[in-house]
Design an enzyme around this catalytic site. Structure first.
Site, PDB file in Angstrom:
ATOM      1  N   GLY A 189      -6.818  18.699   9.521  1.00 52.07           N
ATOM      2  CA  GLY A 189      -6.573  19.752   9.034  1.00 52.07           C
ATOM      3  C   GLY A 189      -6.051  20.093  10.608  1.00 52.07           C
ATOM      4  O   GLY A 189      -7.490  20.445  11.825  1.00 52.07           O
ATOM      5  N   ARG A 228     -13.175   2.824   0.215  1.00 52.15           N
ATOM      6  CA  ARG A 228     -12.577   2.339   0.939  1.00 52.15           C
ATOM      7  C   ARG A 228     -13.768   1.588   1.846  1.00 52.15           C
ATOM      8  O   ARG A 228     -13.398   0.204   2.426  1.00 52.15           O
ATOM      9  CB  ARG A 228     -11.642   2.318   2.045  1.00 52.15           C
ATOM     10  CG  ARG A 228     -10.037   2.998   1.957  1.00 52.15           C
ATOM     11  CD  ARG A 228      -9.714   3.753   2.942  1.00 52.15           C
ATOM     12  NE  ARG A 228     -10.015   5.391   3.338  1.00 52.15           N
ATOM     13  CZ  ARG A 228     -10.160   6.026   4.224  1.00 52.15           C
ATOM     14  NH1 ARG A 228      -9.704   5.581   5.327  1.00 52.15           N
ATOM     15  NH2 ARG A 228      -9.949   6.998   4.290  1.00 52.15           N
TER      16      ARG A 228
END
Length: 424
Positions: free
Chosen positions: A142, A14
């Site tokens: 997470g 990206r």
């Protein structure tokens, strides 16, 4: 002492760049450099092991040129974060101490936080400690799942989390501290039974729990420190966050900064109290600025600059690799590079130290001694010395040393032709 493992193998798709993600820069220092120095500045680590992958040669070259206590290990193919750490196993085969694991794209992490993290791990007598953070919106992170006694049960990735687990707002910050000899076997037991089909580093937590090892989570105080860089937009935001931190430090130390939003100051710059920084200044590299100086507006210090007390660097003045002694002024439209400038010197507007020879590629030094005066629009062609008290007349092109208290003039005599305009 401990060792670090820094994950720096990713491509950074990206970023849309041919430069490896971890070599993108803030204030001319790669992201990876901030992480390595963050570890080194704790005074705890004797070795950094950097896991490289995408364009490994470039990353290796940077590390070899800048860090004597760092070495690289290649991860190829790249099969996840757990697999990345396992690449360090041969180097740590006989090691029986602590290891911290960090990401190479988190330049805002501080040595103070790393030190506190390791201290927490030691105080808790933990075998494995994970750094965590609390987010109002934890999407894509997470989740930290704790046991009823507050110890760490597991880390569940977003793609593998249940609806209930997704409601947990404590997340994995991606930094770990391990008692290496106890956790090392986990890396040979990791499985790829997850949505990504990769070896997750986070799975070592559940593995440690299954072995009845003590696992803990240390909650980060400032979430900005784990800001990761995945795009040019992230890079720009991290640059602003770092600069805001630096500017605040100088404000707290007695520096006047007229407009913090348009002032950029590198981490390596030292500034004494009562100096004033005017708007739209960019100060990069390593510099030392004394007391009661005035910088800007629109000034650019490019590094290796030393300003003693009461120096003025004015609007549209650029300074690089130059020492300027006290009570000297360079107030307008000037370039000073590779120079030594004495006290009580006045540098006129539009002055240039011509320090670079494009044919030989050599940069030479300009020396201006105490009490000298340089007239406006002068060019000092280095190597050249202006001795004490000498004056250079305006529009001077100086190619020879000027003796003390002499006047140097190189412009042609003024001619006035009366009536010339009317005749045309």
């Amino acid at each position: 002492m401990l060792k670090s493992i820094i994950l720096a193998a990713g491509k950074g798709t990206r970023m849309k760049s041919e430069t490896p993600k971890v070599l993108h820069e803030i204030f001319n220092k790669p992201l990876l450099g901030y992480v390595i120095e963050g570890v080194n500045d704790t005074g705890l680590a004797d070795e950094n092991i950097v896991i490289v992958g995408h364009q490994a040669e470039k990353v290796e070259e940077y590390i070899e040129a800048n860090y004597k206590n760092a070495k690289t290990v290649l991860q190829s193919p790249q099969l996840g974060t757990g697999h990345a750490v396992s690449m360090a196993l041969p180097l740590l085969n006989d090691y029986d101490g602590e290891v911290i694991i960090l990401c190479g794209d988190t330049p805002l992490i501080t040595s103070e936080t790393i030190k506190d993290f390791v201290e927490f791990h030691r105080q808790e007598k933990a075998d494995l400690t994970v750094m965590s953070a609390i987010f109002d919106n934890p999407t894509n992170y997470g989740r930290i799942i704790r046991n009823s006694d507050g110890s760490l049960n597991s880390i569940v990735e977003e793609k593998d989390a249940t609806a209930e687990q997704k409601r947990v707002n404590e997340v994995n910050a991606g930094i770990y501290c391990l008692n290496w000899s106890k956790i090392k076997p986990a890396f040979k037991d990791l499985k790829t039974n997850n949505a990504q089909g990769e070896y997750y580093l986070t799975d070592i937590v559940k593995w440690a729990g299954g072995k009845s090892l003590k696992t803990m989570a240390y909650t980060l105080k400032n979430n900005e420190e784990i800001f990761g860089i995945n795009s040019k937009a992230n890079l720009a935001e991290a640059s602003k966050l770092l600069n805001k931190r630096i500017v605040k430090k100088h404000l707290d130390n007695g520096v006047t900064i007229i407009d913090p939003d348009t002032t950029w100051i590198s981490p390596e710059t030292e500034i004494e109290p009562d100096t004033i920084i005017y708007p739209s200044c960019y100060i990069e590299g390593k510099n030392k600025i004394g007391k009661n100086c005035k910088i800007g507006p629109f000034a650019h210090l490019r590094g290796d600059v030393v300003l003693e007390d009461n120096v003025k660097i004015g609007n549209f003045v650029e300074v690089k690799k130059t020492t300027i002694k006290s009570n000297t002024n360079a107030c307008h439209l000037t370039y000073l590079g590779d120079s030594e400038i004495g006290s009580n010197v006045n540098i006129g507007a539009g002055t240039i130290t011509a320090n670079y020879n494009p044919l030989t590629k050599v940069k030479s030094k300009t020396i201006i001694k105490d009490n000298a005066k340089i007239g406006s629009n002068s060019v000092l062609v280095a190597p050249v010395t202006i001795e004490e008290g000498a004056n250079v007349g305006a529009v001077g092109v100086i190619t020879k040393n000027i003796p003390a208290w002499a006047l140097a003039i190189t412009r042609s005599p003024l001619k006035i032709i009366e009536g010339w305009v009317r005749g045309k």
